[in-house]
Design a protein around this motif. Sequence first.
Motif, PDB file in Angstrom:
ATOM      1  N   HIS B  16    -119.039  -6.870  65.470  1.00 54.79           N
ATOM      2  CA  HIS B  16    -118.135  -6.677  65.970  1.00 54.79           C
ATOM      3  C   HIS B  16    -118.031  -5.207  66.105  1.00 54.79           C
ATOM      4  CE1 HIS B  16    -115.422  -5.733  62.901  1.00 54.79           C
ATOM      5  NE2 HIS B  16    -115.721  -6.234  61.981  1.00 54.79           N
ATOM      6  N   TYR B  17    -117.292  -4.546  67.521  1.00 57.23           N
ATOM      7  CA  TYR B  17    -117.229  -3.337  67.357  1.00 57.23           C
ATOM      8  C   TYR B  17    -115.422  -2.895  67.270  1.00 57.23           C
ATOM      9  CZ  TYR B  17    -121.787  -2.989  69.898  1.00 57.23           C
ATOM     10  OH  TYR B  17    -122.877  -3.139  69.900  1.00 57.23           O
ATOM     11  N   GLY B  18    -115.539  -1.916  66.654  1.00 56.42           N
ATOM     12  CA  GLY B  18    -113.769  -1.754  66.500  1.00 56.42           C
ATOM     13  C   GLY B  18    -112.598  -2.958  66.143  1.00 56.42           C
ATOM     14  N   ARG B  23    -110.749  -5.021  68.489  1.00 60.81           N
ATOM     15  CA  ARG B  23    -112.217  -5.360  67.940  1.00 60.81           C
ATOM     16  C   ARG B  23    -112.810  -6.458  69.467  1.00 60.81           C
ATOM     17  NH1 ARG B  23    -113.274  -8.445  62.555  1.00 60.81           N
ATOM     18  NH2 ARG B  23    -114.464 -10.277  62.975  1.00 60.81           N
ATOM     19  N   VAL B  24    -113.734  -6.253  70.010  1.00 61.41           N
ATOM     20  CA  VAL B  24    -114.819  -6.983  70.491  1.00 61.41           C
ATOM     21  C   VAL B  24    -115.835  -7.794  69.212  1.00 61.41           C
ATOM     22  CG1 VAL B  24    -116.880  -6.736  72.501  1.00 61.41           C
ATOM     23  CG2 VAL B  24    -114.981  -5.701  72.093  1.00 61.41           C
ATOM     24  N   ASP B  25    -116.186  -8.769  69.341  1.00 62.13           N
ATOM     25  CA  ASP B  25    -117.158 -10.085  68.903  1.00 62.13           C
ATOM     26  C   ASP B  25    -117.955  -9.387  69.643  1.00 62.13           C
ATOM     27  OD1 ASP B  25    -114.535 -11.355  67.389  1.00 62.13           O
ATOM     28  OD2 ASP B  25    -115.973 -10.618  65.888  1.00 62.13           O
ATOM     29  N   GLY B  44    -128.695 -14.458  79.030  1.00 64.45           N
ATOM     30  CA  GLY B  44    -126.638 -15.382  78.838  1.00 64.45           C
ATOM     31  C   GLY B  44    -126.457 -14.008  79.652  1.00 64.45           C
ATOM     32  N   PRO B  45    -124.665 -14.336  80.264  1.00 60.81           N
ATOM     33  CA  PRO B  45    -124.043 -13.520  81.097  1.00 60.81           C
ATOM     34  C   PRO B  45    -123.936 -12.090  80.750  1.00 60.81           C
ATOM     35  CG  PRO B  45    -122.413 -15.103  80.314  1.00 60.81           C
ATOM     36  CD  PRO B  45    -123.855 -15.846  79.458  1.00 60.81           C
ATOM     37  N   SER B  46    -123.287 -11.132  81.602  1.00 58.51           N
ATOM     38  CA  SER B  46    -123.443  -9.686  80.731  1.00 58.51           C
ATOM     39  C   SER B  46    -122.511  -9.376  79.933  1.00 58.51           C
ATOM     40  CB  SER B  46    -123.227  -9.050  82.478  1.00 58.51           C
ATOM     41  OG  SER B  46    -122.633  -7.477  82.142  1.00 58.51           O
ATOM     42  N   GLY B  47    -122.054  -9.063  78.637  1.00 53.46           N
ATOM     43  CA  GLY B  47    -120.875  -9.132  77.851  1.00 53.46           C
ATOM     44  C   GLY B  47    -121.323 -10.275  76.647  1.00 53.46           C
ATOM     45  N   SER B  48    -122.472 -10.708  77.282  1.00 53.77           N
ATOM     46  CA  SER B  48    -123.027 -11.727  75.866  1.00 53.77           C
ATOM     47  C   SER B  48    -123.223 -10.903  74.600  1.00 53.77           C
ATOM     48  CB  SER B  48    -123.674 -12.738  76.364  1.00 53.77           C
ATOM     49  OG  SER B  48    -125.132 -12.065  76.950  1.00 53.77           O
ATOM     50  N   LYS B  50    -126.278  -9.773  74.233  1.00 50.54           N
ATOM     51  CA  LYS B  50    -128.273  -9.170  74.578  1.00 50.54           C
ATOM     52  C   LYS B  50    -128.118  -7.942  73.852  1.00 50.54           C
ATOM     53  CE  LYS B  50    -128.369 -10.203  78.716  1.00 50.54           C
ATOM     54  NZ  LYS B  50    -126.482 -10.343  78.930  1.00 50.54           N
ATOM     55  N   THR B  51    -127.896  -7.023  74.022  1.00 47.96           N
ATOM     56  CA  THR B  51    -128.494  -5.678  73.694  1.00 47.96           C
ATOM     57  C   THR B  51    -128.004  -5.316  72.140  1.00 47.96           C
ATOM     58  OG1 THR B  51    -128.063  -5.352  75.990  1.00 47.96           O
ATOM     59  CG2 THR B  51    -127.988  -3.303  73.830  1.00 47.96           C
ATOM     60  N   THR B  52    -126.816  -6.239  71.771  1.00 51.93           N
ATOM     61  CA  THR B  52    -126.399  -5.885  70.488  1.00 51.93           C
ATOM     62  C   THR B  52    -127.712  -6.524  69.738  1.00 51.93           C
ATOM     63  OG1 THR B  52    -124.312  -5.793  71.100  1.00 51.93           O
ATOM     64  CG2 THR B  52    -124.468  -6.328  68.887  1.00 51.93           C
ATOM     65  N   LEU B  53    -127.719  -7.923  69.714  1.00 57.34           N
ATOM     66  CA  LEU B  53    -128.710  -8.160  68.939  1.00 57.34           C
ATOM     67  C   LEU B  53    -130.356  -7.840  69.185  1.00 57.34           C
ATOM     68  CD1 LEU B  53    -129.578 -11.075  67.410  1.00 57.34           C
ATOM     69  CD2 LEU B  53    -130.026 -12.258  69.069  1.00 57.34           C
ATOM     70  N   PHE B  97    -136.595  -0.091  77.118  1.00 53.71           N
ATOM     71  CA  PHE B  97    -135.312   0.083  77.382  1.00 53.71           C
ATOM     72  C   PHE B  97    -135.485  -0.053  78.658  1.00 53.71           C
ATOM     73  CE2 PHE B  97    -136.493   3.964  74.346  1.00 53.71           C
ATOM     74  CZ  PHE B  97    -136.333   3.531  73.335  1.00 53.71           C
ATOM     75  N   GLN B  98    -133.779  -0.425  78.085  1.00 55.22           N
ATOM     76  CA  GLN B  98    -132.507  -0.806  80.047  1.00 55.22           C
ATOM     77  C   GLN B  98    -133.148   0.128  80.810  1.00 55.22           C
ATOM     78  OE1 GLN B  98    -129.307  -3.026  79.049  1.00 55.22           O
ATOM     79  NE2 GLN B  98    -129.716  -4.068  80.915  1.00 55.22           N
ATOM     80  N   ALA B  99    -132.880   1.519  80.468  1.00 57.14           N
ATOM     81  CA  ALA B  99    -133.267   2.990  80.577  1.00 57.14           C
ATOM     82  C   ALA B  99    -134.780   3.191  79.938  1.00 57.14           C
ATOM     83  CB  ALA B  99    -132.352   3.319  80.515  1.00 57.14           C
ATOM     84  N   THR B 207    -133.818 -11.595  79.603  1.00 56.87           N
ATOM     85  CA  THR B 207    -134.340 -10.903  81.443  1.00 56.87           C
ATOM     86  C   THR B 207    -133.261 -11.977  81.943  1.00 56.87           C
ATOM     87  OG1 THR B 207    -136.039 -11.418  82.658  1.00 56.87           O
ATOM     88  CG2 THR B 207    -136.148 -12.460  81.151  1.00 56.87           C
ATOM     89  N   HIS B 208    -133.282 -11.228  83.602  1.00 56.64           N
ATOM     90  CA  HIS B 208    -132.715 -12.402  84.274  1.00 56.64           C
ATOM     91  C   HIS B 208    -133.324 -12.888  85.536  1.00 56.64           C
ATOM     92  CE1 HIS B 208    -128.725  -9.270  82.357  1.00 56.64           C
ATOM     93  NE2 HIS B 208    -128.579 -10.734  82.644  1.00 56.64           N
ATOM     94  N   ASP B 209    -134.814 -12.869  84.919  1.00 54.14           N
ATOM     95  CA  ASP B 209    -136.132 -12.945  86.079  1.00 54.14           C
ATOM     96  C   ASP B 209    -136.758 -14.017  86.556  1.00 54.14           C
ATOM     97  OD1 ASP B 209    -137.227 -12.150  88.216  1.00 54.14           O
ATOM     98  OD2 ASP B 209    -138.195 -10.931  87.817  1.00 54.14           O
TER      99      ASP B 209
HETATM  100  N1  LIG Z   1    -120.972   0.699  71.267  1.00 54.81           N
HETATM  101  C1  LIG Z   1    -119.644  -0.900  71.692  1.00 54.81           C
HETATM  102  N2  LIG Z   1    -118.550  -0.259  71.257  1.00 54.81           N
HETATM  103  C2  LIG Z   1    -117.802  -1.539  71.999  1.00 54.81           C
HETATM  104  N3  LIG Z   1    -117.980  -2.125  72.412  1.00 54.81           N
HETATM  105  C3  LIG Z   1    -119.593  -1.949  72.908  1.00 54.81           C
HETATM  106  C4  LIG Z   1    -120.430  -1.456  72.364  1.00 54.81           C
HETATM  107  N4  LIG Z   1    -121.371  -2.006  72.752  1.00 54.81           N
HETATM  108  C5  LIG Z   1    -120.977  -2.955  73.228  1.00 54.81           C
HETATM  109  N5  LIG Z   1    -119.746  -3.409  73.707  1.00 54.81           N
HETATM  110  C6  LIG Z   1    -119.301  -4.512  73.896  1.00 54.81           C
HETATM  111  O1  LIG Z   1    -119.940  -5.802  72.885  1.00 54.81           O
HETATM  112  C7  LIG Z   1    -120.036  -6.342  73.697  1.00 54.81           C
HETATM  113  C8  LIG Z   1    -121.990  -7.412  74.463  1.00 54.81           C
HETATM  114  O2  LIG Z   1    -122.207  -6.238  74.426  1.00 54.81           O
HETATM  115  P1  LIG Z   1    -124.302  -5.926  74.766  1.00 54.81           P
HETATM  116  O3  LIG Z   1    -124.063  -4.647  75.191  1.00 54.81           O
HETATM  117  O4  LIG Z   1    -125.005  -6.086  73.242  1.00 54.81           O
HETATM  118  O5  LIG Z   1    -124.327  -6.924  75.915  1.00 54.81           O
HETATM  119  P2  LIG Z   1    -125.091  -7.376  77.079  1.00 54.81           P
HETATM  120  O6  LIG Z   1    -125.524  -8.926  77.130  1.00 54.81           O
HETATM  121  O7  LIG Z   1    -126.397  -6.032  76.843  1.00 54.81           O
HETATM  122  O8  LIG Z   1    -124.715  -7.902  78.431  1.00 54.81           O
HETATM  123  P3  LIG Z   1    -125.426  -6.714  79.542  1.00 54.81           P
HETATM  124  O9  LIG Z   1    -126.371  -7.899  80.249  1.00 54.81           O
HETATM  125  O10 LIG Z   1    -124.887  -6.411  80.918  1.00 54.81           O
HETATM  126  O11 LIG Z   1    -126.506  -5.380  79.322  1.00 54.81           O
HETATM  127  C9  LIG Z   1    -120.078  -6.139  75.303  1.00 54.81           C
HETATM  128  O12 LIG Z   1    -118.355  -6.445  75.060  1.00 54.81           O
HETATM  129  C10 LIG Z   1    -119.139  -4.435  75.534  1.00 54.81           C
HETATM  130  O13 LIG Z   1    -118.602  -4.537  75.618  1.00 54.81           O
END
Ligand SMILES: Nc1ncnc2c1ncn2[C@@H]1O[C@H](COP(=O)(O)OP(=O)(O)OP(=O)(O)O)[C@@H](O)[C@H]1O
Lengths: 377, 230
Positions: B16-18, B23-25, B44-48, B50-53, B97-99, B207-209
């Motif tokens: 979780h962040y914050g 707090r964001v889980d 998964g949808p944006s913000g789910s 994925k990048t965090t994992l 990376f994404q970028a 991927t979304h493709d």
């Molecule tokens: N450094 C951070 N600080 C606070 N919150 C974050 C941080 N990085 C990601 N989040 C939050 O954690 C959640 C998951 O983010 P993540 O980047 O893993 O999503 P994602 O599935 O990769 O989205 P996308 O498809 O848009 O790339 C989101 O709600 C995001 O706002």
Amino acid sequence: MNLAIKDIRHGLFRFVLTCLGLGLLMTVVLAMIGIYNGLVADALAVVKAPAADVWVVEAGTQGPFAEASSIPATTRDAVARMPGVAEAGAITYQTIEASHAGKTLRLYVIGFEPGRPGGPQRIAEGRGLGRSHFELLSDRKTGLVAGETIRLGRDRFTVVGLVEDAMNSGGDPAVYVTLADALTLQTAMDPAAARVQAARGDGGLRPPTVAAVVARLQPGADVALLTATVRQWKHLSALSQGEQEQLLLASVVDRARRQIGLFLGILLSVSAVVIALIIYTMTMEKLKQIATLKLIGAPDRTIVGLIVQQALILGISGLAIGLALIFLVKDSFPRRVVLEPFNALVLTGIILMVCLVASGLGVRAALKVDPATALGG
Amino acid sequence: MASGDILVDVRGVAKHYGEGETRVDALRSVDLRVHVGEVIALLGPSGSGKTTLLNVIGCILAPTAGRVELDGDAVFDGKWLRSDLRRLRLDKIGFIFQAHNLLPFLTAEENVSVVLDLAGWPAERGRERARELLDYLEVGHRAKVKPALLSGGEAQRVAIARALANRPRIILADEPTAALDSGRAQLVMDLLRKLASDQKACIIAVTHDEKIFDRFDRLIHLRDGRLVDS
Ligand SMILES: Nc1ncnc2c1ncn2[C@@H]1O[C@H](COP(=O)(O)OP(=O)(O)OP(=O)(O)O)[C@@H](O)[C@H]1O
Ligand SMILES: [Mg+2]
């Protein structure tokens, strides 16, 4: 693969510009060091010129540079006869203004006895003073050339030779004339009241006076003993060459020296801050790339190397440009700019230290950066 | 499959962040096991999360709880268990990376060979390998060009070459084909598949493709920080 050099070459134009800027700053620092040294060297030039061991001056004075000194010209014979003395010569000093080629020249006139200590050590061009009256040796900086004539007091003098680096502590270039001519000149320059008094007759009895008598000792003679002996004379005092130099630095040029010294200190601090700032911003701009490097697995060594190498390349290039420039322009300064290899070495040391400290700040920030910042996208 | 075949083993990972109000889980108790040779899509949808994992698996981000094992070595269990995470990344993990994140001061070829340089390869062999990879990805003709002059797709392929250069066993990709046309996207996926089997590696790609879904062995869905069965 050297990342530091690749990165510099990528932004070469900007890097060169930064080096140039730093180079100009270094030129100013070096010029200031040179001016400082020049001031000291110039001040000492006049004391060193006679290559004497002992200066005999008026009792109770620290003459003839720090204070006015006046002793009978006959003192020279007395000094020359003292045990241990190889040769002695009387000297006078006076500053006069003369007009030449439509301009006013401030000249420092040194009167000495040809064939005795007191004259210049080296004549750069032309010949020394002959027996005849109204000849002079002139410092190059006066602009006079051999064969020219110039009016000093009531007489016209012919330039027979040129010398170099002869001047007083104020930077006025020197001319050498014979003691006899100098004494005549002294009378001509006396205040009108004194001249009137002399014309009435009572001044005519005044014996000629000189500023100092310089003596060279025989090998092995004791300077301290001689100065002690001279001091026993009621009207005289004596200084060793070393004392005379110290006195000059401590009294005559002390303020000017401290002034320039302080300014030099400020300038160095400014340079240090500027260098630190440049290196710090250079690193800050690369933080994202540094994060990428960390992400692909670059060790700290690689990252520190990148920053430190660039800092050192910057510092050394700036210094090299500064040195090159100062050697190009140093002779155009109105006063002497003296740079010793030692100064360049110390400055190099300081600059390298500053670069290392500044890159230390950058390195701290770089090592703290989270590799994840490279991903923000 | 035998447990020796597991390259990525994630258990009960949460992040979780914050704190408090903010707090964001991003991840809530994720379990994931990836085997040698597997090519997995993370959907998964944006913000789910994925990048965090991916960042957690790539040892870029410390999870708040859970355990991570890579190639049989425990690397995280409540805290990092290894101090040389960067060496671990250099040797075992390839990132796309994404970028694209290429270094702007290096040419395409150097951007790839820098990884090999860091890994201690002789310069000549590093250059050769970089050239091979770039040729394979059809950007060999742009080898001497700096990233600023590359198109988005070219830059992405160079970044892929960089990720593959040191033959990592775990390849993490965040939308690796987003900037590619569908022909090239297929090509890249084929390369990644071939690599996975040749080098006994595994690939986890966000991927979304949909056009390339058929190139994956498994599709994993993330929703609100949890894996959901597909
Ligand atoms: N450094 C951070 N600080 C606070 N919150 C974050 C941080 N990085 C990601 N989040 C939050 O954690 C959640 C998951 O983010 P993540 O980047 O893993 O999503 P994602 O599935 O990769 O989205 P996308 O498809 O848009 O790339 C989101 O709600 C995001 O706002
Ligand atoms: Mg994402």
